[in-house]
Design a protein around this motif. Structure first.
Motif, PDB file in Angstrom:
ATOM      1  N   GLU A 235     -34.071  81.323  78.549  1.00 21.64           N
ATOM      2  CA  GLU A 235     -33.804  79.678  79.045  1.00 21.64           C
ATOM      3  C   GLU A 235     -34.633  79.937  80.114  1.00 21.64           C
ATOM      4  O   GLU A 235     -35.065  78.392  80.289  1.00 21.64           O
ATOM      5  CB  GLU A 235     -32.700  79.081  78.770  1.00 21.64           C
ATOM      6  CG  GLU A 235     -32.393  78.613  76.892  1.00 21.64           C
ATOM      7  CD  GLU A 235     -31.314  78.009  76.991  1.00 21.64           C
ATOM      8  OE1 GLU A 235     -30.494  77.770  77.676  1.00 21.64           O
ATOM      9  OE2 GLU A 235     -30.768  78.387  75.638  1.00 21.64           O
ATOM     10  N   LYS A 236     -33.821  80.472  81.270  1.00 18.79           N
ATOM     11  CA  LYS A 236     -34.571  79.983  82.253  1.00 18.79           C
ATOM     12  C   LYS A 236     -35.736  80.183  82.698  1.00 18.79           C
ATOM     13  O   LYS A 236     -37.098  79.564  83.083  1.00 18.79           O
ATOM     14  CB  LYS A 236     -33.339  80.504  83.009  1.00 18.79           C
ATOM     15  CG  LYS A 236     -31.862  80.062  83.699  1.00 18.79           C
ATOM     16  CD  LYS A 236     -30.905  80.583  84.995  1.00 18.79           C
ATOM     17  CE  LYS A 236     -30.052  79.923  84.790  1.00 18.79           C
ATOM     18  NZ  LYS A 236     -28.693  81.083  84.895  1.00 18.79           N
TER      19      LYS A 236
ATOM     20  N   ASP B 283     -29.742  82.527  78.115  1.00 18.13           N
ATOM     21  CA  ASP B 283     -29.124  82.045  79.322  1.00 18.13           C
ATOM     22  C   ASP B 283     -30.552  81.904  79.983  1.00 18.13           C
ATOM     23  O   ASP B 283     -31.360  81.624  80.619  1.00 18.13           O
ATOM     24  CB  ASP B 283     -27.950  82.070  80.251  1.00 18.13           C
ATOM     25  CG  ASP B 283     -28.097  80.760  80.841  1.00 18.13           C
ATOM     26  OD1 ASP B 283     -28.245  79.758  81.264  1.00 18.13           O
ATOM     27  OD2 ASP B 283     -28.602  81.507  82.483  1.00 18.13           O
ATOM     28  N   GLN B 284     -30.554  83.285  80.082  1.00 19.94           N
ATOM     29  CA  GLN B 284     -31.932  83.871  80.993  1.00 19.94           C
ATOM     30  C   GLN B 284     -33.299  83.666  80.863  1.00 19.94           C
ATOM     31  O   GLN B 284     -33.897  83.614  80.974  1.00 19.94           O
ATOM     32  CB  GLN B 284     -31.762  85.586  81.098  1.00 19.94           C
ATOM     33  CG  GLN B 284     -30.468  85.779  82.272  1.00 19.94           C
ATOM     34  CD  GLN B 284     -29.815  87.115  82.492  1.00 19.94           C
ATOM     35  OE1 GLN B 284     -30.840  88.032  81.602  1.00 19.94           O
ATOM     36  NE2 GLN B 284     -29.739  87.960  83.170  1.00 19.94           N
TER      37      GLN B 284
ATOM     38  N   LYS C 102     -38.506  78.354  80.857  1.00 19.31           N
ATOM     39  CA  LYS C 102     -38.299  76.783  81.156  1.00 19.31           C
ATOM     40  C   LYS C 102     -39.243  77.026  82.818  1.00 19.31           C
ATOM     41  O   LYS C 102     -40.152  76.274  82.979  1.00 19.31           O
ATOM     42  CB  LYS C 102     -36.655  75.794  82.332  1.00 19.31           C
ATOM     43  CG  LYS C 102     -37.065  74.531  82.608  1.00 19.31           C
ATOM     44  CD  LYS C 102     -35.532  74.325  83.001  1.00 19.31           C
ATOM     45  CE  LYS C 102     -35.391  72.952  83.738  1.00 19.31           C
ATOM     46  NZ  LYS C 102     -35.893  73.093  84.869  1.00 19.31           N
TER      47      LYS C 102
END
Length: 313
Positions: A286-287, A283-284, A290
Motif C-alpha cells: 500500500e505504501k 502494508d508495504q 501510494k
C-alpha cells in the motif's frame, strides 16, 4: 573485451577488499545530496566527470541499480561488436591493444576520463546517475541513451538481496529495515522515484530510447531488434540469435566466473519478474502503491512501467 573484463573484475575485487575493513557507516558518502558507495565512487571523480566530453556516437546505457543494467550491457556490447563486423564472444571481437575502462561512468578514479578520451569509437558506457548529474556534453552532443527502467517493487527486492551480499554496500538485518530506507530516500544513487521523475523530463527526446526490464523479458527478440535499430546497427537473423543466446540469464550466469569473477556469484540471483510477491507485506504494498501514484503514475515513464500489471498483487 578480455582486457576490459580484467579491469572490471580487478576494480570490483579491490572495492570489496577495501569495504571489508570499513565500518557500516563508512560505506557511503553524500555528494550533492545523494549517497554513493565510498569504495566505488569519490567526490574527485564526480568533479572530474563534469568536464567529460561525450561524443555523438557514444553508446550509453542509463538505469537505476538493480534495473537490469548488467543484462542490457551484455546485449549492447555484443551489438557494438556486430557493428564493427566482429563476432560476439570470439577473439576477434576484442582489441587487445586498447586499454578499456570500467564501463560505469561514475565508478573509478578521476583520471579515467582522460584515458577514455583516447578510446576509439563507439565508446560504451553505463551509468546509474540521474540526468542532472551527468556531464552536460552528453545532452549537448546528442549522444544516444538507452534508458532502462524496471517496476519499483522488483527493484527494491533485488536491491535488498544485493545489498546483503555485496560488501561495498550497507547490509540490513531485516527486509523491513531496508524497505524503510528505500522509501525514505536513503539508498545509494538516490531515491528511485526521484530517479524516474528526473529522467521523465528527458523521455521525449529523440536521442533517448526507453525500454523496460519487463518488456525485454516478455519479448527479448523484439527488444534486441528495437535496440539495434535505435543505435543504427543492422542485424541478421543469425546475429540476433547469437545475441539472444549469449544474453540469456542461464548463459550469463554460467559464464559469470569468467566475465565477473567472484562478483558473478553475487550479481546473478534470479533474473525474474514479480519476486516482490515473496517479500512485500500488505502494508508495504500500500505504501509503495501510494508513492507511485503520487509521484510517477501520470508520467510517460510511469505509464510505460505498466504498474497495474506488474505491481498489483
Amino acid at each position: 573485451m578480455e582486457k576490459s573484463r580484467k579491469t572490471f573484475i580487478g576494480l570490483i575485487d579491490e572495492a570489496i577488499a577495501a569495504a571489508n575493513s570499513m565500518r557500516c557507516d563508512e560505506l557511503l558518502f553524500s555528494y550533492k545530496g545523494i549517497l554513493y558507495p565510498t569504495t566505488l565512487c569519490s567526490p574527485e571523480t564526480f568533479k572530474a566527470l563534469e568536464s567529460f566530453e561525450a561524443r555523438r556516437d557514444d553508446v550509453i546505457l542509463a538505469g537505476y541499480p538493480k534495473s537490469g543494467t548488467n543484462w542490457l550491457s551484455q546485449i549492447l556490447t555484443d551489438l557494438i561488436a556486430i557493428s564493427q563486423k566482429k563476432t560476439p564472444g570470439s577473439e576477434s571481437s576484442a582489441n587487445a591493444e586498447e586499454q578499456e575502462e570500467f564501463p560505469y561512468l561514475e565508478v573509478g578514479d578521476a583520471e579515467k576520463y582522460e584515458r577514455m578520451s583516447k578510446l576509439s569509437s563507439p565508446r560504451f558506457m553505463v551509468t546509474h546517475l540521474r540526468p542532472e548529474n551527468l556531464p552536460k556534453s552528453i545532452f549537448q552532443n546528442n549522444a544516444k541513451i538507452l534508458l532502462l527502467i524496471r517496476n519499483p517493487k522488483d527493484v527494491a527486492t533485488s536491491f535488498f538481496h544485493f545489498s546483503n551480499r555485496l560488501a561495498t554496500l550497507p547490509s540490513y538485518e531485516t527486509w523491513d529495515d531496508f524497505f524503510t530506507n528505500f522509501m525514505k530516500k536513503k539508498m545509494p544513487w538516490g531515491c528511485y522515484f526521484e530517479y524516474l521523475s528526473e529522467w521523465n523530463k528527458y523521455a521525449e527526446k529523440e536521442n533517448i530510447m526507453t525500454i523496460t526490464y519487463e518488456e525485454v523479458k516478455e519479448n527479448p527478440a523484439l527488444s534486441v531488434k528495437n535496440i539495434a535499430t535505435f543505435f543504427g546497427i543492422p542485424l541478421t537473423e543469425e546475429q540476433l540469435q547469437l545475441v539472444l543466446e549469449r544474453s540469456s540469464f542461464q548463459s550469463m550466469k554460467k559464464n559469470s566466473d569468467k566475465t565477473h569473477g567472484s562478483f558473478g556469484n553475487i550479481l546473478f540471483r534470479k533474473g525474474g519478474v514479480s519476486d516482490w510477491k515473496n517479500i512485500f507485506s500488505e502494508d508495504q504494498n500500500e505504501k509503495m502503491d501510494k508513492a507511485f501514484e503520487e509521484q510517477i503514475a501520470g508520467t510517460k515513464l510511469g505509464k510505460k512501467l505498466k504498474y497495474d500489471l506488474y505491481c498489483k498483487a
